[in-house]
Enzyme design. Structure first.
Site, mmCIF file in Angstrom:
data_model
loop_
_atom_site.group_PDB
_atom_site.id
_atom_site.type_symbol
_atom_site.label_atom_id
_atom_site.label_comp_id
_atom_site.label_asym_id
_atom_site.label_seq_id
_atom_site.Cartn_x
_atom_site.Cartn_y
_atom_site.Cartn_z
ATOM 1 N N GLY A 45 -12.837 -6.734 -6.056
ATOM 2 C CA GLY A 45 -12.816 -6.121 -7.375
ATOM 3 C C GLY A 45 -11.632 -5.178 -7.475
ATOM 4 N N GLN A 50 -7.050 1.985 -10.518
ATOM 5 C CA GLN A 50 -6.527 1.758 -9.168
ATOM 6 C C GLN A 50 -5.076 1.286 -9.170
ATOM 7 O OE1 GLN A 50 -10.204 -0.627 -7.985
ATOM 8 N NE2 GLN A 50 -9.640 0.405 -6.078
ATOM 9 N N CYS A 105 -13.467 0.700 -0.464
ATOM 10 C CA CYS A 105 -12.668 0.708 -1.687
ATOM 11 C C CYS A 105 -11.190 0.581 -1.320
ATOM 12 C CB CYS A 105 -12.922 2.020 -2.433
ATOM 13 S SG CYS A 105 -11.990 2.186 -3.957
ATOM 14 N N LEU A 106 -10.456 -0.215 -2.078
ATOM 15 C CA LEU A 106 -9.026 -0.394 -1.801
ATOM 16 C C LEU A 106 -8.252 0.911 -1.954
ATOM 17 C CD1 LEU A 106 -8.397 -3.804 -3.615
ATOM 18 C CD2 LEU A 106 -8.717 -3.411 -1.159
ATOM 19 N N HIS A 147 -19.756 -0.794 -8.760
ATOM 20 C CA HIS A 147 -18.670 -0.103 -8.063
ATOM 21 C C HIS A 147 -17.415 -0.060 -8.940
ATOM 22 C CE1 HIS A 147 -16.278 0.907 -4.319
ATOM 23 N NE2 HIS A 147 -15.332 0.454 -5.118
ATOM 24 N N GLU A 148 -17.052 -1.203 -9.518
ATOM 25 C CA GLU A 148 -15.852 -1.252 -10.358
ATOM 26 C C GLU A 148 -16.055 -0.496 -11.663
ATOM 27 O OE1 GLU A 148 -13.110 -2.151 -9.047
ATOM 28 O OE2 GLU A 148 -14.105 -2.962 -7.283
ATOM 29 N N HIS A 151 -15.325 3.097 -11.409
ATOM 30 C CA HIS A 151 -13.892 3.432 -11.486
ATOM 31 C C HIS A 151 -13.458 3.770 -12.913
ATOM 32 C CE1 HIS A 151 -12.185 3.065 -7.520
ATOM 33 N NE2 HIS A 151 -12.736 1.888 -7.318
#
Length: 196
Positions: A45, A50, A105-106, A147-148, A151
């Protein structure tokens, strides 16, 4: 084009994002770049903050989870081939008994923690053609979406962990924002003047 992923500590990750219209400049190109960026970083995702944009868009591809032997056949089938762009999403309801799962998380590389979330959600969103959908998801797919979605609300998965765990992570998170970490994808660190 692969874009740099914004690291922990950048203010854009804490902004509640703005909705966009069909006339958003170069939207198709942005979405294509987000897919390319996510795949290059081996993510499932990616949300607009991000990559430094405070707009309500995120995308999800849960295919990598479809081979998990711990999942039942129905859940593996649900994850297989699920690829979706979410624009101007709004979670309408989250239901069920919360369950924990180890998340990463990235934007926060090499940090993973158990996060408790509700197992089912109903979400309203526009797809990339600006068609409206209201759908219900459950299990691991719901978790990736939650999760996304966090963000675009300015929330990180580390906000869901205990105060003690946050204190234990403080130095690691500080090092991430300073770029004192080794990653195999392009990142932008808030506490560094140059891009990496």
């Amino acid at each position: 084009m692969i874009l740099p992923i914004v690291a922990y500590g950048d203010p854009v990750l804490r902004k509640k994002c703005e909705p966009i219209g069909e006339d958003y400049p170069q939207l198709k190109e942005l979405i294509a770049n987000m897919w390319e960026t996510m795949y290059a970083a081996n993510g499932v995702g990616l949300a607009a903050p991000q990559i430094g944009r405070d707009i309500r868009i995120f995308l999800v591809d849960t295919e990598p989870f479809a081979d998990d032997p711990d999942l039942d056949d129905a859940e593996r089938e649900q994850l297989k081939g699920f690829q979706q762009v979410f624009i101007n999403a709004e979670i309408l309801e989250e239901t069920g008994d919360s369950w924990s799962f180890n998340e990463g998380c990235l934007s926060i590389p090499d940090v993973r923690e158990d996060v408790s979330r509700k197992p089912e959600l109903t979400i309203r969103f526009l797809d990339e053609e600006f068609q409206e959908h209201t759908l219900t998801f459950d299990g691991l797919l719901a978790r990736v979406i939650q999760h996304e979605y966090d963000h675009i609300e300015g929330v990180l998965f580390t906000d869901h962990i205990s105060t003690l765990k946050k204190r234990l992570l403080k130095n690691r998170l500080s090092n991430i924002s300073k770029g004192k970490i080794s990653v195999d994808y392009k990142m932008r660190f808030p506490a560094m003047k140059r891009k990496r």
